[in-house]
Scaffold this motif. Structure first.
Motif, PDB file in Angstrom:
ATOM      1  N   GLN A  48       1.012  -1.174   0.037  1.00 47.91           N
ATOM      2  CA  GLN A  48       0.007   0.017   0.167  1.00 47.91           C
ATOM      3  C   GLN A  48       0.920   1.336   0.116  1.00 47.91           C
ATOM      4  N   GLY A  49       1.973   1.076   0.763  1.00 45.20           N
ATOM      5  CA  GLY A  49       2.922   2.403   0.784  1.00 45.20           C
ATOM      6  C   GLY A  49       3.290   2.838  -0.544  1.00 45.20           C
ATOM      7  N   LEU A  50       3.667   1.693  -1.363  1.00 46.25           N
ATOM      8  CA  LEU A  50       4.114   1.707  -2.679  1.00 46.25           C
ATOM      9  C   LEU A  50       3.165   2.453  -3.637  1.00 46.25           C
ATOM     10  N   CYS A  51       1.824   1.717  -3.473  1.00 53.58           N
ATOM     11  CA  CYS A  51       0.712   2.459  -4.191  1.00 53.58           C
ATOM     12  C   CYS A  51       0.533   4.025  -3.984  1.00 53.58           C
ATOM     13  N   PHE A  52       0.637   4.259  -2.647  1.00 56.71           N
ATOM     14  CA  PHE A  52       0.616   5.813  -2.314  1.00 56.71           C
ATOM     15  C   PHE A  52       1.783   6.470  -2.558  1.00 56.71           C
ATOM     16  N   ALA A  53       2.633   5.935  -3.419  1.00 57.69           N
ATOM     17  CA  ALA A  53       3.917   6.830  -3.696  1.00 57.69           C
ATOM     18  C   ALA A  53       3.599   8.052  -4.625  1.00 57.69           C
ATOM     19  N   GLY A  54       2.688   7.670  -5.713  1.00 59.62           N
ATOM     20  CA  GLY A  54       2.087   8.777  -6.451  1.00 59.62           C
ATOM     21  C   GLY A  54       1.585  10.004  -5.892  1.00 59.62           C
ATOM     22  N   LEU A  55       0.595   9.538  -5.030  1.00 56.98           N
ATOM     23  CA  LEU A  55      -0.139  10.248  -4.023  1.00 56.98           C
ATOM     24  C   LEU A  55       0.684  11.478  -3.264  1.00 56.98           C
ATOM     25  N   ALA A  56       1.758  10.653  -2.540  1.00 60.84           N
ATOM     26  CA  ALA A  56       2.777  11.388  -1.946  1.00 60.84           C
ATOM     27  C   ALA A  56       3.845  12.389  -2.807  1.00 60.84           C
ATOM     28  N   LEU A  57       3.851  11.825  -4.189  1.00 55.11           N
ATOM     29  CA  LEU A  57       4.671  12.720  -4.953  1.00 55.11           C
ATOM     30  C   LEU A  57       3.679  13.955  -5.374  1.00 55.11           C
ATOM     31  N   GLY A  58       2.782  13.689  -5.384  1.00 52.86           N
ATOM     32  CA  GLY A  58       1.687  14.806  -6.031  1.00 52.86           C
ATOM     33  C   GLY A  58       1.469  15.905  -5.216  1.00 52.86           C
ATOM     34  N   ILE A  59       1.289  15.372  -3.692  1.00 55.33           N
ATOM     35  CA  ILE A  59       1.274  16.432  -2.718  1.00 55.33           C
ATOM     36  C   ILE A  59       2.595  17.165  -2.354  1.00 55.33           C
ATOM     37  N   PHE A  60       3.864  16.525  -2.670  1.00 53.87           N
ATOM     38  CA  PHE A  60       4.986  17.216  -2.436  1.00 53.87           C
ATOM     39  C   PHE A  60       5.322  18.288  -3.601  1.00 53.87           C
ATOM     40  N   ILE A  61       4.461  17.889  -4.727  1.00 53.89           N
ATOM     41  CA  ILE A  61       4.763  19.001  -5.675  1.00 53.89           C
ATOM     42  C   ILE A  61       3.964  20.269  -5.587  1.00 53.89           C
ATOM     43  N   SER A  62       2.666  19.780  -5.166  1.00 54.11           N
ATOM     44  CA  SER A  62       1.446  21.050  -4.969  1.00 54.11           C
ATOM     45  C   SER A  62       1.948  21.750  -3.610  1.00 54.11           C
ATOM     46  N   MET A  63       2.262  21.042  -2.545  1.00 58.34           N
ATOM     47  CA  MET A  63       2.390  21.790  -1.261  1.00 58.34           C
ATOM     48  C   MET A  63       3.887  22.176  -1.221  1.00 58.34           C
TER      49      MET A  63
ATOM     50  N   LEU B 241      -0.201  21.798 -10.628  1.00 58.69           N
ATOM     51  CA  LEU B 241      -1.645  20.903 -10.156  1.00 58.69           C
ATOM     52  C   LEU B 241      -1.821  19.935 -10.905  1.00 58.69           C
ATOM     53  N   ALA B 242      -1.649  20.088 -12.339  1.00 63.86           N
ATOM     54  CA  ALA B 242      -2.464  19.077 -13.215  1.00 63.86           C
ATOM     55  C   ALA B 242      -1.164  17.904 -13.026  1.00 63.86           C
ATOM     56  N   LEU B 243      -0.059  18.066 -12.995  1.00 73.28           N
ATOM     57  CA  LEU B 243       0.855  17.034 -12.811  1.00 73.28           C
ATOM     58  C   LEU B 243       0.672  16.339 -11.541  1.00 73.28           C
ATOM     59  N   ALA B 244       0.525  17.125 -10.225  1.00 74.43           N
ATOM     60  CA  ALA B 244       0.283  16.568  -9.097  1.00 74.43           C
ATOM     61  C   ALA B 244      -0.822  15.621  -8.860  1.00 74.43           C
ATOM     62  N   ASN B 245      -1.968  16.047  -9.406  1.00 69.18           N
ATOM     63  CA  ASN B 245      -3.357  15.441  -9.293  1.00 69.18           C
ATOM     64  C   ASN B 245      -3.185  14.249 -10.260  1.00 69.18           C
ATOM     65  N   ALA B 246      -2.546  14.094 -11.403  1.00 68.21           N
ATOM     66  CA  ALA B 246      -2.382  13.282 -12.315  1.00 68.21           C
ATOM     67  C   ALA B 246      -1.589  11.970 -11.525  1.00 68.21           C
ATOM     68  N   LEU B 247      -0.576  12.320 -10.793  1.00 69.08           N
ATOM     69  CA  LEU B 247       0.107  11.487  -9.851  1.00 69.08           C
ATOM     70  C   LEU B 247      -0.971  10.867  -8.922  1.00 69.08           C
ATOM     71  N   THR B 248      -1.624  11.543  -8.257  1.00 70.99           N
ATOM     72  CA  THR B 248      -2.328  11.186  -7.332  1.00 70.99           C
ATOM     73  C   THR B 248      -3.423  10.268  -8.087  1.00 70.99           C
ATOM     74  N   ALA B 249      -3.857  10.333  -9.038  1.00 64.19           N
ATOM     75  CA  ALA B 249      -4.950   9.287  -9.660  1.00 64.19           C
ATOM     76  C   ALA B 249      -4.203   8.267 -10.012  1.00 64.19           C
ATOM     77  N   VAL B 250      -2.832   8.205 -10.365  1.00 63.34           N
ATOM     78  CA  VAL B 250      -2.230   7.011 -10.689  1.00 63.34           C
ATOM     79  C   VAL B 250      -2.218   6.190  -9.484  1.00 63.34           C
ATOM     80  N   SER B 251      -1.972   6.601  -8.323  1.00 64.15           N
ATOM     81  CA  SER B 251      -2.009   6.085  -7.074  1.00 64.15           C
ATOM     82  C   SER B 251      -3.651   5.289  -6.995  1.00 64.15           C
ATOM     83  N   GLY B 252      -4.658   6.062  -7.134  1.00 63.96           N
ATOM     84  CA  GLY B 252      -5.880   5.273  -7.254  1.00 63.96           C
ATOM     85  C   GLY B 252      -5.857   4.236  -8.344  1.00 63.96           C
TER      86      GLY B 252
END
Length: 290
Positions: A10-25, A183-194
């Motif tokens: 699950q941690g590996l799956c959430f990597a895209g989410l974490a990278l997305g938040i890293f970019i946005s925040m 923000l587009a890139l960040a949410n694209a990475l988040t969607a990849v986590s999904g």
């Protein structure tokens, strides 16, 4: 699977989410709540495309594009309509709840007996080990691509937009465009986590993204604490620490369940853990020596 193996996957799956938040925040200094909706959007698009037997090669690009559109809309509302970034994210996240239901046509969509990324690729005879290697290679590829992007002139302009918007605008860079793309890139990475998580758990659910931003935020805070503590400047190492933070966050939750804490208290434990890691840099033993 054991708690810890599940947590690792699950941690590996959430990597895209974490990278997305890293970019946005952390790069753009924008608190983007679109995350909750774009994560579910990634899972919903994945589930619908797989259950309708659409070409597997089209699923990931479609998920990436769907997340990017969601993020771009948030960026547009913030930069062009001058809506507060937090409110813009909330508006898009709220709209995505209905859109995700329309995409799935129901509140949940099972992927039972449906081919997935973890079954069409074969690395190991053990299903769990096979899933681990596929996720590890997938995530490392994403980190390599994002790291390369951030080292290019375009990536440097993105980072400069977050650090000093006035300065980079004076150099002729369109900061509004940079924010929208970021923000587009960040949410694209988040969607990849999904995309990854829906296939791992075997279903997509309309509520799978509720509160998911706290997981990504916790992962980034773990990384940021280490980056600040050891004064790390390397982009590659920073991204690696974000990945490590995502895995560590899940391992802590797995440990919590393993020692017998009631699963009903897991959200409380999550909140307390994030509070702890936010507080760490302010504790005396994290202060810099004189």
């Amino acid at each position: 699977m054991s708690f810890y193996l599940t947590a690792l996957l699950q941690g590996l799956c959430f990597a895209g989410l974490a990278l997305g938040i890293f970019i946005s925040m952390k790069i753009f200094k924008i608190p983007d709540i679109t995350t909750d909706g774009s994560y579910t959007l990634g899972g919903a698009v994945t589930a619908v495309m797989l259950t309708h037997k659409l070409p597997f090669a089209l699923v990931l690009p479609t998920v990436f594009a769907a997340g990017a559109v969601a993020g771009a809309i948030t960026g547009f509302l913030h930069t062009k309509l001058k809506i507060n970034a937090l409110l813009a994210g909330i508006l898009v996240m709220t709209a995505l709840y209905s859109i995700n239901q329309l995409v799935m046509g129901r509140s949940d969509l099972p992927l039972i007996n449906t081919p997935s990324l973890y079954t069409i690729l074969f690395i190991s005879g053990d299903a769990n080990i096979n899933t681990f290697w596929i996720l590890a290679l997938f995530v490392l590829t994403i980190i390599a691509l994002i790291g390369y992007l951030l080292k290019t002139d375009f990536g440097l302009a993105m980072r400069a937009t977050g650090d000093s918007e006035t300065m980079i605008r004076a150099l002729g860079v369109n900061t509004d465009t940079m924010k929208i793309i970021g923000l587009a890139l960040a949410n694209a990475l988040t969607a990849v986590s999904g995309y990854l998580m829906s296939q791992l758990q075997g279903f997509a659910d309309i509520n799978m993204g509720i509160g998911i931003v706290i997981i990504g935020l916790g992962s980034v805070i773990i990384a940021e604490t280490l980056i600040s503590r050891f004064q790390i400047t390397s982009v590659w190492l920073s991204l690696a620490l974000v990945l490590a933070g995502a895995v560590a966050f899940q391992l802590v939750l797995a440990f919590t369940l393993d020692i017998g804490v009631d699963a009903k208290l897991l959200k409380l434990v999550t909140a307390l853990f994030v509070l702890l890691i936010v507080s760490l840099p302010r504790l005396n033993f994290f202060s810099k020596p004189l």
